[in-house]
Write an enzyme that holds these catalytic residues in place. Sequence first.
Site, PDB file in Angstrom:
ATOM      1  CB  CYS A   1      37.707  31.766  38.484  1.00  0.00           C
ATOM      2  SG  CYS A   1      39.033  31.933  37.281  1.00  0.00           S
TER       3      CYS A   1
ATOM      4  CG  HIS B   1      39.134  30.034  42.109  1.00  0.00           C
ATOM      5  ND1 HIS B   1      39.301  29.031  41.173  1.00  0.00           N
ATOM      6  CD2 HIS B   1      39.715  31.150  41.583  1.00  0.00           C
ATOM      7  CE1 HIS B   1      39.937  29.529  40.124  1.00  0.00           C
ATOM      8  NE2 HIS B   1      40.197  30.802  40.352  1.00  0.00           N
TER       9      HIS B   1
ATOM     10  CG  ASN C   1      43.158  29.902  38.207  1.00  0.00           C
ATOM     11  OD1 ASN C   1      42.109  29.284  38.056  1.00  0.00           O
ATOM     12  ND2 ASN C   1      43.199  31.209  38.395  1.00  0.00           N
TER      13      ASN C   1
HETATM   14  O1  UT7 Z   1      41.276  32.924  38.811  1.00  0.00           O
HETATM   15  C1  UT7 Z   1      40.846  34.244  38.877  1.00  0.00           C
HETATM   16  C2  UT7 Z   1      41.451  34.919  39.981  1.00  0.00           C
HETATM   17  N1  UT7 Z   1      42.868  35.140  39.706  1.00  0.00           N
HETATM   18  C3  UT7 Z   1      43.648  35.381  40.711  1.00  0.00           C
HETATM   19  O2  UT7 Z   1      43.222  35.297  41.838  1.00  0.00           O
HETATM   20  C4  UT7 Z   1      45.072  35.837  40.449  1.00  0.00           C
HETATM   21  C5  UT7 Z   1      45.369  37.000  41.332  1.00  0.00           C
HETATM   22  N2  UT7 Z   1      46.720  37.526  41.219  1.00  0.00           N
HETATM   23  C6  UT7 Z   1      47.804  36.838  41.601  1.00  0.00           C
HETATM   24  O3  UT7 Z   1      47.703  35.682  41.958  1.00  0.00           O
HETATM   25  C7  UT7 Z   1      49.121  37.538  41.623  1.00  0.00           C
HETATM   26  O4  UT7 Z   1      48.928  38.925  41.422  1.00  0.00           O
HETATM   27  C8  UT7 Z   1      50.124  37.017  40.556  1.00  0.00           C
HETATM   28  C9  UT7 Z   1      50.602  35.614  40.927  1.00  0.00           C
HETATM   29  C10 UT7 Z   1      49.481  37.034  39.205  1.00  0.00           C
HETATM   30  C11 UT7 Z   1      51.371  37.920  40.517  1.00  0.00           C
HETATM   31  O5  UT7 Z   1      51.937  38.022  41.797  1.00  0.00           O
HETATM   32  P1  UT7 Z   1      52.341  39.464  42.363  1.00  0.00           P
HETATM   33  O6  UT7 Z   1      52.999  39.222  43.648  1.00  0.00           O
HETATM   34  O7  UT7 Z   1      51.099  40.313  42.353  1.00  0.00           O
HETATM   35  O8  UT7 Z   1      53.410  39.954  41.331  1.00  0.00           O
HETATM   36  P2  UT7 Z   1      53.386  41.209  40.333  1.00  0.00           P
HETATM   37  O9  UT7 Z   1      52.400  40.980  39.233  1.00  0.00           O
HETATM   38  O10 UT7 Z   1      53.274  42.460  41.133  1.00  0.00           O
HETATM   39  O11 UT7 Z   1      54.834  41.119  39.731  1.00  0.00           O
HETATM   40  C12 UT7 Z   1      55.996  41.257  40.563  1.00  0.00           C
HETATM   41  C13 UT7 Z   1      57.232  41.158  39.690  1.00  0.00           C
HETATM   42  C14 UT7 Z   1      57.194  42.088  38.485  1.00  0.00           C
HETATM   43  O12 UT7 Z   1      58.502  42.574  38.290  1.00  0.00           O
HETATM   44  P3  UT7 Z   1      58.901  44.051  38.771  1.00  0.00           P
HETATM   45  O13 UT7 Z   1      57.987  44.976  38.028  1.00  0.00           O
HETATM   46  O14 UT7 Z   1      58.676  44.064  40.262  1.00  0.00           O
HETATM   47  O15 UT7 Z   1      60.333  44.147  38.381  1.00  0.00           O
HETATM   48  C15 UT7 Z   1      56.855  41.166  37.335  1.00  0.00           C
HETATM   49  O16 UT7 Z   1      57.337  41.615  36.105  1.00  0.00           O
HETATM   50  O17 UT7 Z   1      57.344  39.819  39.169  1.00  0.00           O
HETATM   51  C16 UT7 Z   1      57.539  39.889  37.743  1.00  0.00           C
HETATM   52  N3  UT7 Z   1      56.955  38.691  37.158  1.00  0.00           N
HETATM   53  C17 UT7 Z   1      57.623  37.539  37.006  1.00  0.00           C
HETATM   54  N4  UT7 Z   1      58.899  37.204  37.296  1.00  0.00           N
HETATM   55  C18 UT7 Z   1      59.280  35.952  37.026  1.00  0.00           C
HETATM   56  C19 UT7 Z   1      55.679  38.517  36.717  1.00  0.00           C
HETATM   57  N5  UT7 Z   1      55.534  37.254  36.275  1.00  0.00           N
HETATM   58  C20 UT7 Z   1      56.717  36.632  36.445  1.00  0.00           C
HETATM   59  C21 UT7 Z   1      57.183  35.327  36.191  1.00  0.00           C
HETATM   60  N6  UT7 Z   1      58.452  35.026  36.502  1.00  0.00           N
HETATM   61  N7  UT7 Z   1      56.387  34.359  35.668  1.00  0.00           N
END
Ligand code: UT7
Length: 328
Positions: free
Chosen positions: A122, A255, A285
């Site tokens: 990225c 980005h 993204n």
């Molecule tokens: O391009 C390169 C750079 N990339 C980035 O900058 C991405 C960086 N990361 C992020 O943008 C975020 O970490 C994400 C958008 C990927 C995830 O957001 P988050 O607030 O960090 O969520 P998380 O991964 O901690 O997940 C929170 C909850 C989890 O459930 P529990 O364990 O709390 O019960 C996941 O299982 O959300 C759940 N979850 C979803 N729920 C519904 C994960 N994906 C989904 C989904 N729909 N698509």
Amino acid sequence: MTLYSKIIGTGSYLPQQRVTNADLTAQLAAKGIDTSDEWIVSRSGISARHYAAPDELSSDLAVAAARQALAMADKQPHEIDLVIVASSTPDYYGSFPSTACIVQRKLGMGNGSAAFDVQAVCSGFIYAVSVADAFIKAGAHKNVLVIGAEVFSRILNFEDRGTCVLFGDGAGAVVMSASDTPGILASKLHADGSYADILSVPGNLANGAIAGSAFLYMDGPAVFKLAVTVLEQVATEVLEAAGMSAGQVDWLVPHQANIRIMKSTARKLGLPMEKMVVTVDQHGNTSAASIPLALDAAVRDGRIQPGHTVLMEGVGGGFTWGAVLARM
Ligand code: UT7
């Protein structure tokens, strides 16, 4: 006379198929995977993304974006003496020739211009612009076509709701030319390979097949945490290198991975949201394509004007990050 490099044209291309959160949620529900528009929008700011058609390659998206950038720059393909493509989803996956060579062929350049790919995920576009800037300033090349092009939909695991809802396909391009007035004011690149495992496609070619996985893996929270830290640092570094303050930045073009990361960076730099170009809501993204896609959108709708100072910054797998400060 000091030689500078300047962005003199921008272009972009999005594949025809637009996939909204409702479309994707319905497709995933059919496979028993639970997600929602509410989760995707609140966690990432993404409402829609585009997917390439099965026969569309990164080079096809790249060529469409390049044609627009060339037209704006008033340059013919044969006037370009270097093509750099930033892509993590090249035409010849994990092998060769480079997508830049395919772009050169498809644009009918036929002029023996140099062409190579840059791989910094990225951050790829930022890396490619920095390389082009150095080549131009060294007097090695005069007109460089820099493209970020991706078909990330090909490497998404649609069983993994934590990643498949976030990415999209597209391409953005700029023409950079030698100039006697400053264009690229400063650039800074970084990497820390000790974080290689938090964002990767953990497979390799062996005996004609993929050993490991051909799909994107991401530890989202770990990437998030690093991204917010390094983006502020590198923005500060590049401003210092140019002897400028954040208050002198007209536009922040970060980005486009997650609106929460983007807002955090703007806030830390003390830049109002109105100065940030946002396309993540409509593009998702698009990895190396995201910055030039956003840049082109703001140039074409008239927000970014000649003479404006634009701060571009990227972060991604590797772990890589970097920033470019440009006078348009
Ligand atoms: O391009 C390169 C750079 N990339 C980035 O900058 C991405 C960086 N990361 C992020 O943008 C975020 O970490 C994400 C958008 C990927 C995830 O957001 P988050 O607030 O960090 O969520 P998380 O991964 O901690 O997940 C929170 C909850 C989890 O459930 P529990 O364990 O709390 O019960 C996941 O299982 O959300 C759940 N979850 C979803 N729920 C519904 C994960 N994906 C989904 C989904 N729909 N698509």
